[in-house]
Design a protein around this motif. Structure first.
Motif, PDB file in Angstrom:
ATOM      1  N   ILE A 171       6.026  42.820  36.305  1.00  0.00           N
ATOM      2  CA  ILE A 171       6.948  43.049  36.605  1.00  0.00           C
ATOM      3  C   ILE A 171       7.439  42.281  38.632  1.00  0.00           C
ATOM      4  CG2 ILE A 171       9.268  43.712  38.059  1.00  0.00           C
ATOM      5  CD1 ILE A 171       8.381  46.686  36.359  1.00  0.00           C
ATOM      6  N   THR A 172       8.617  41.162  38.108  1.00  0.00           N
ATOM      7  CA  THR A 172       8.542  40.007  39.695  1.00  0.00           C
ATOM      8  C   THR A 172       9.282  40.341  40.381  1.00  0.00           C
ATOM      9  OG1 THR A 172       6.703  38.545  38.295  1.00  0.00           O
ATOM     10  CG2 THR A 172       8.129  37.673  40.680  1.00  0.00           C
ATOM     11  N   ILE A 173       9.469  40.711  41.033  1.00  0.00           N
ATOM     12  CA  ILE A 173      10.659  40.904  42.286  1.00  0.00           C
ATOM     13  C   ILE A 173      10.715  39.702  42.807  1.00  0.00           C
ATOM     14  CG2 ILE A 173      12.142  41.325  44.292  1.00  0.00           C
ATOM     15  CD1 ILE A 173      10.801  44.440  42.501  1.00  0.00           C
ATOM     16  N   ASP A 174      11.436  38.620  43.504  1.00  0.00           N
ATOM     17  CA  ASP A 174      11.737  37.362  44.633  1.00  0.00           C
ATOM     18  C   ASP A 174      12.885  37.320  44.744  1.00  0.00           C
ATOM     19  OD1 ASP A 174      10.853  35.010  45.133  1.00  0.00           O
ATOM     20  OD2 ASP A 174      10.632  33.900  43.071  1.00  0.00           O
ATOM     21  N   ALA A 175      12.489  37.072  46.363  1.00  0.00           N
ATOM     22  CA  ALA A 175      13.732  37.142  47.340  1.00  0.00           C
ATOM     23  C   ALA A 175      13.968  35.674  47.906  1.00  0.00           C
ATOM     24  CB  ALA A 175      13.635  37.826  48.720  1.00  0.00           C
ATOM     25  N   ARG A 176      15.487  35.229  47.097  1.00  0.00           N
ATOM     26  CA  ARG A 176      16.106  33.821  47.354  1.00  0.00           C
ATOM     27  C   ARG A 176      16.533  33.954  48.252  1.00  0.00           C
ATOM     28  NH1 ARG A 176      13.852  30.533  43.733  1.00  0.00           N
ATOM     29  NH2 ARG A 176      11.325  31.578  43.270  1.00  0.00           N
TER      30      ARG A 176
END
Length: 411
Positions: A171-176
């Motif tokens: 599971i990957t969470i990326d803040a953009r």
């Protein structure tokens, strides 16, 4: 008398008002902008106010908005001019240019901005594509999030957005941050096949999951084999062609429904074809046994992508010789009974041909199908009027010749 005086009084008042209005339109008008605010919040009332030396006349305010252009008619209360932006315009964000028009001339102008409403609940529109990509890490899908306020206006630039994706146990969470109204991320495929799930979050508002399918890459070369009940050329049984489990270069089984073409070349260089589609990576095709001894060379292809090894299938004759007899003054030829490899009668429908030859010239070729192992030919006197003929009889790849047969033309 009193009524006449009253009418004259009213007419005087009307003339004075008209004269005053006429003076206002001809005298030099002054306008001072009272509204110093350069930023308004979407969804709230937007008013532009001026102080003027005009007491009755109201100029027009021309609005240029991303939603459109319009003329606004304001109000004048003792020199206080007020122009209210229509709700349909004040709900939409963007730069607004205004022009105050008096006596068909622009007397002053300015700009202001309508900004997103942070107090309205955020909404998020997600766009994902393509919805299927090939395994291997070279293809990617793009997740695009468009967060808006409750009035469907894009949020302010650099608003944080969390883009989340899941593939198997990762599971990957990326803040953009939003730029030009959107936040986006490219996600490349893995070597394995499966579904990548996506969702986004902005200002504690989360979205439903959407997915992209990681599909098998193009097929690698494969092998083929065959199965059959026996090796005899009886024109009746089926040879089944099968592939190995077809996989891509990353060891993923190819998608169900992948078309495999089996090309068969016989000893006479005639090309035959049969087809199969994969189920769990295996494709099968069926091939009818020839009705004569032959050697088939078989190769499988996934067109333009991959191929198999060459396969050689030999078919043996089911008989080495057969019986034929002449009767009715040599006008009837009976071929058979034809018997197969276990001394059983051959299946119905075996083709038998007879070549009729006179003085070493082919006169005609007759063909019939067998029934209960027997085939019968009639040499009709009305058609075959020569004194003698020779015959060549062929079936199941075997050819036998008759002796010269004589005919009584009076019969």
């Amino acid at each position: 008398m009193r009524k006449v005086v009253y009418i004259i009084f009213l007419m005087s008042i009307v003339l004075l008002v008209a004269f005053g209005t006429s003076l206002e339109t001809t005298k030099k008008a002054n306008f001072i902008l009272d509204t110093k605010t350069k930023f308004f919040v979407a969804g709230k009332e937007v008013k532009i106010q001026f102080t003027s030396n005009l007491q009755a006349t109201v100029p027009q305010l021309y609005i240029v908005h991303s939603y459109g252009k319009t003329l606004i008619q304001g109000t004048n209360k003792n020199g206080k001019l007020t122009f209210k932006l229509p709700q349909i315009y004040s709900n939409k964000t963007g730069i607004v240019s205004w022009f105050l028009i008096f006596n068909e001339e622009i007397v002053t102008q300015g700009v202001f901005e309508i900004t997103p409403n942070r107090n309205k609940q955020t909404k998020i529109e997600n766009y994902l594509g393509p919805r299927s990509i090939l395994a291997g890490g070279k293809q990617s899908t793009m997740m695009v999030a468009v967060p808006t306020d409750g009035l469907d206006n894009p949020v302010i630039e650099n608003t944080p957005v969390l883009i989340k994706n899941q593939f198997f146990n990762n599971i990957t969470i990326d803040a953009r941050k939003t730029k030009n109204f959107i936040a986006w991320k490219n996600i490349f495929s893995d070597r394995q096949i499966g579904k990548i799930l996506f969702s986004t979050e902005c200002k504690n508002i989360v979205t439903k999951e959407i997915d992209t399918e990681v599909c098998p890459n193009i097929a690698s070369n494969f092998s083929i084999h065959f199965t059959r009940n026996h090796e005899f050329a009886d024109g009746n049984q089926i040879t089944t062609l099968s592939t190995s489990i077809i996989k891509d270069q990353f060891d993923n089984i190819v998608s169900d429904g992948t078309l495999v073409t089996f090309i068969i070349i016989n000893q006479k260089s005639t090309i035959l074809k049969t087809f199969g589609t994969t189920i769990k990576g295996i494709a099968t095709g069926q091939l009818l046994h020839p009705d004569h001894p032959d050697l088939y060379t078989v190769k499988g292809y996934i067109t333009g992508i991959s191929e198999s090894n060459s396969l050689f299938i030999n078919y043996k004759p089911i008989l080495s010789a057969f019986n034929f007899t002449f009767s009715d003054q040599n006008r009837t030829i009976t071929v058979g009974p034809l018997k197969s490899f276990m001394n059983q009668l051959v299946p119905d429908g075996i083709k038998v041909t007879v070549k009729i030859i006179h003085e070493n010239k082919l006169v005609a070729t007759l063909q019939e199908d067998s029934s209960n192992g027997i085939t019968t030919f009639h040499i009709l006197a009305d058609f075959y009027k020569a004194k003698n003929y020779r015959f060549e009889i062929t079936t199941l790849g075997i050819t036998q010749k008759s002796q010269l047969k004589y005919y009584d033309l009076n019969q």
